[in-house]
Design a protein around this motif. Structure first.
Motif, short mmCIF file in Angstrom:
data_model
loop_
_atom_site.label_atom_id
_atom_site.label_comp_id
_atom_site.label_asym_id
_atom_site.label_seq_id
_atom_site.Cartn_x
_atom_site.Cartn_y
_atom_site.Cartn_z
N TYR A 182 0.83 -1.21 0.00
CA TYR A 182 0.00 0.00 0.00
C TYR A 182 0.86 1.26 0.00
CZ TYR A 182 -4.61 -2.05 0.15
OH TYR A 182 -5.77 -2.69 -0.20
N ARG A 183 1.96 1.20 0.69
CA ARG A 183 2.89 2.33 0.70
C ARG A 183 3.37 2.64 -0.73
NH1 ARG A 183 5.56 6.99 1.93
NH2 ARG A 183 7.78 6.82 1.51
N ARG A 184 3.78 1.60 -1.46
CA ARG A 184 4.27 1.82 -2.83
C ARG A 184 3.14 2.26 -3.75
NH1 ARG A 184 8.76 3.46 -2.08
NH2 ARG A 184 8.80 3.73 -4.33
N ALA A 185 1.96 1.66 -3.60
CA ALA A 185 0.83 2.02 -4.47
C ALA A 185 0.47 3.49 -4.28
CB ALA A 185 -0.36 1.13 -4.17
N HIS A 186 0.52 3.99 -3.05
CA HIS A 186 0.26 5.41 -2.79
C HIS A 186 1.40 6.27 -3.33
CE1 HIS A 186 -3.32 6.14 -0.31
NE2 HIS A 186 -3.18 4.91 0.13
N TYR A 187 2.62 5.91 -2.96
CA TYR A 187 3.76 6.77 -3.28
C TYR A 187 4.01 6.87 -4.78
CZ TYR A 187 8.26 9.07 -2.84
OH TYR A 187 9.28 9.98 -2.94
N MET A 188 3.74 5.79 -5.52
CA MET A 188 3.97 5.80 -6.97
C MET A 188 3.09 6.80 -7.70
SD MET A 188 4.74 1.80 -7.87
CE MET A 188 3.86 1.92 -9.39
N LEU A 189 2.01 7.25 -7.07
CA LEU A 189 1.17 8.26 -7.70
C LEU A 189 1.90 9.59 -7.85
CD1 LEU A 189 -2.29 7.54 -6.04
CD2 LEU A 189 -1.56 6.97 -8.37
N ASN A 190 3.01 9.75 -7.13
CA ASN A 190 3.84 10.95 -7.32
C ASN A 190 4.54 10.93 -8.67
OD1 ASN A 190 3.39 12.34 -4.82
ND2 ASN A 190 4.56 10.74 -3.80
N GLY A 191 4.52 9.80 -9.34
CA GLY A 191 5.08 9.71 -10.68
C GLY A 191 4.02 9.81 -11.77
N TYR A 192 2.78 10.05 -11.35
CA TYR A 192 1.68 10.16 -12.31
C TYR A 192 1.45 11.64 -12.62
CZ TYR A 192 -2.99 9.19 -14.30
OH TYR A 192 -4.08 9.06 -15.13
N LEU A 193 1.40 11.99 -13.88
CA LEU A 193 1.30 13.39 -14.27
C LEU A 193 -0.17 13.85 -14.23
CD1 LEU A 193 3.98 13.59 -17.09
CD2 LEU A 193 4.06 14.70 -14.85
N TYR A 194 -0.65 14.01 -12.99
CA TYR A 194 -1.95 14.63 -12.80
C TYR A 194 -1.91 16.04 -13.42
CZ TYR A 194 -3.42 11.11 -9.31
OH TYR A 194 -3.78 9.96 -8.66
N PRO A 195 -3.09 16.60 -13.74
CA PRO A 195 -3.11 17.96 -14.32
C PRO A 195 -2.33 18.99 -13.51
CG PRO A 195 -5.26 16.97 -14.55
CD PRO A 195 -4.44 15.99 -13.75
N GLU A 196 -2.33 18.86 -12.17
CA GLU A 196 -1.62 19.84 -11.34
C GLU A 196 -0.12 19.82 -11.58
OE1 GLU A 196 -3.18 16.53 -8.50
OE2 GLU A 196 -3.86 17.60 -10.28
N PHE A 197 0.42 18.74 -12.14
CA PHE A 197 1.82 18.70 -12.57
C PHE A 197 1.93 19.03 -14.06
CE2 PHE A 197 2.49 15.22 -9.18
CZ PHE A 197 2.79 16.17 -8.21
#
Length: 596
Positions: free
Chosen positions: A501-516
């Motif tokens: 769960y830690r990795r599944a959450h943290y990996m979203l920091n590599g997802y280019l959401y619109p705010e990035f």
């Protein structure tokens, strides 16, 4: 165009802006954090003013940012929005994303100190903005600095020429050079997206600037898989070739190509089809496989090789990933069309295996002579996974026996030290057909002994979730079938599930959401796919593949995983029992008797 039509058009753009502004404003007012931290000056609104930044884009250009500093949060928001709305109306911008940021910390520091902080950070991971004046008229958000390439991480300096060019482009000619003192700052952000959904963004260091996801849902993961896979599908041209990759900061598209990564990326698109059953993906998949098949050569009736033509060489990993992709195609589409080709490629992998179970990695082409003994450790796990897959397709025992022989080599040479996802895939696959205890123990150990490293990894390191999920499948099989695996006594299930769960959450920091994505040169070109932040936010097909691989299996097993996780996080805290003095003495005596 008549004046009436022009006015109507401008009103249209202003109306869209106002709708998003109103939705965002309502959402912001409902956040108590903003009042307690920003309005009341708790976190260093240094000059007793609230500072607001408004970012706007229609998705075709890097977001324009407007700032205002007022004594009230609402006034700062309104003033910055007024500037942004004027820009929108004058330039006919149909706002796709509207974002507000409020300064929640700021401090005057010397430029030398500021740069010292930058030097300590990983590339593209410095997460503070900078202002060159006390009114924040010449200020840059963290996202502008990083996504705009305004920090030169090689020299650990701000790029003065680029910053001057940026301010000039927005009509601010006051910036000439960097002053001796600057203001470093952070913000709390809020965004209204293309569908009028509003999100608060994390203000903490680790997840800074990304939308808050308090609890991962199956729907969240499904969307991430679908949207990032759409990026891959759209990257396939009419010849079946992928747009290999792009640097989103500059929108430079990579010229190089790698057929191994091409093969692996098809695997991801097949996973997307398996998740969504979107029929539009089928011709894309067929086209990409066709491109790969054009690089396969058969020197005789029993062998086939995937050729890396730009280097005139044959990589063990390329052969392996071709099998993995083709066997997955056959499984998902219930076809046997590649059975014979898989047999031939698997024969070529057998020829690369040494007597001790290891592999020879690279051959030259077109003479098929040995060229390089060891290239990269990943090839070993890929080849073993592929052999097990070849066995599942052909039933040829030679392939399974060779895969087991490779696992024996991995065990003897302690391949757990490599923290390799392909090893996890391979041992999981082999034990589907031969659940021998030593292999089960090895697969469990490969995860368990790497949990601390995986949990604490400070980059998104996309292959780690793949490793964990392959190990999870093996673990579940051991439990459900009551297989004999002595290592289960050492296996830390709670730490394992928490790490997933830690990795599944943290990996979203590599997802280019619109705010990035909105701060990149071509926002819509990279929005909602995956990147490698510490390499200029690199978007490359194999990176996206590995992100999807981990999330695909997380999604597939989500329901059971959530049951495990809920039990762990909701576990009641046990109160210490009251022990009588006599019982305590008796216990102590027993300890002495057992330990002398």
């Amino acid at each position: 165009m008549t004046l009436a039509k022009t006015t109507t058009k401008k009103n249209h753009y202003s109306d869209i802006f106002k709708a998003k502004k109103n939705a965002l404003g309502k959402f912001i007012k409902g956040d108590p954090y903003l009042i307690s931290t920003v309005q009341d000056g708790v976190a260093g609104t240094l000059f007793a003013k609230a500072v607001c930044f408004i970012s706007v884009t229609d998705g075709t250009f890097r977001a324009r940012v407007f700032s205002a500093a007022e004594y009230d949060v609402s006034d700062a928001f309104e003033k910055a929005c007024e500037k942004a709305e004027n820009f929108v109306a004058e330039n006919n911008v149909e706002v796709l994303w509207l974002k507000a940021d409020f300064v929640n910390y700021c401090k005057i520091v010397s430029y030398k100190s500021y740069i010292a902080e930058v030097k300590e950070a990983r590339e593209f991971f410095y997460k503070k903005g900078v202002s060159f004046d006390v009114d924040f008229d010449m200020a840059l958000l963290e996202a502008q600095l990083n996504c705009g390439g305004l920090i030169d991480y090689k020299s650990c300096q701000l790029n003065v020429a680029k910053i001057r060019e940026y301010f000039a482009s927005i009509g601010n000619d006051r910036f000439k050079s960097i002053p001796s003192n600057v203001i470093e700052f952070t913000t709390v952000g809020y965004i209204c997206d293309e569908d009028m959904n509003t999100y608060k963004l994390y203000p903490d260091e680790e997840n800074y600037g990304r939308r808050v996801v308090k609890e991962l849902t199956k729907e969240d993961i499904g969307r991430v898989i679908r949207r990032s896979s759409v990026y891959l599908a759209n990257a396939i041209d009419e010849n079946g070739k992928f747009d290999y990759g792009v640097n989103p900061v500059t929108d430079f598209h990579f010229i190089t190509y790698n057929i191994l990564r091409h093969a692996g990326t098809i695997w991801s698109v097949i996973m997307q089809y398996d998740t969504t059953k979107d029929e539009a993906l089928i011709p894309k998949i067929e086209s990409a496989i066709g491109y790969m098949l054009n690089s396969i050569e058969s020197p005789d009736d029993d062998h086939a090789y995937l050729i890396e033509r730009k280097a005139d060489e044959i990589k063990l990993g390329g052969n392996a990933v071709a099998i993995i992709t083709l066997s997955t195609y056959m499984q998902v589409f219930k076809s046997d069309k590649y059975k014979e080709l898989i047999r031939k490629i698997a024969n070529s992998i057998l020829d690369s295996q040494e007597a001790d179970g290891s592999y020879y990695h690279v051959l030259s082409y077109p003479d098929y002579k040995r060229k390089e003994r060891d290239r990269i450790v990943y090839y070993d796990g890929e080849a073993t996974f592929a052999l097990a897959r070849a066995y599942s397709v052909t039933g040829d025992e030679r392939f399974l026996n060779a895969a087991k022989k490779a696992l024996d080599y991995f065990i003897e040479n302690d391949y757990t030290r490599f923290c390799d996802h392909w090893i996890a895939y391979s041992v999981n696959e082999v034990t589907m057909y031969d659940p021998e205890e030593k292999y089960l123990n090895f697969g469990l150990r490969n995860a368990n002994e790497n949990l601390t490293r995986i949990f604490n990894q400070d980059t998104t390191f996309h292959t780690f979730l793949e490793l964990l999920m392959a190990a999870y499948e093996l673990y579940e099989r051991v439990v459900s079938k009551k297989l004999n695996a002595s290592y289960m006594q050492k296996f830390n299930r709670e730490a394992f599930i928490r790490t997933i769960y830690r990795r599944a959450h943290y990996m979203l920091n590599g997802y280019l959401y619109p705010e990035f994505a909105m701060y990149m040169k071509n926002p819509l070109g990279v929005a909602e796919t995956f990147c490698v932040r510490h390499d200029s936010y690199r978007v490359r097909i194999d990176d996206v593949q590995h992100y999807i691989g981990g999330y695909y299996n997380f999604y597939k097993h989500f329901d059971k995983l959530q049951q495990y996780y809920d039990k762990i996080v909701n576990k009641p805290v046990e109160k210490p029992s009251v022990v009588s003095a006599d019982a305590e003495r008796a216990s102590f005596v027993n300890w002495i008797l057992n330990n002398i």
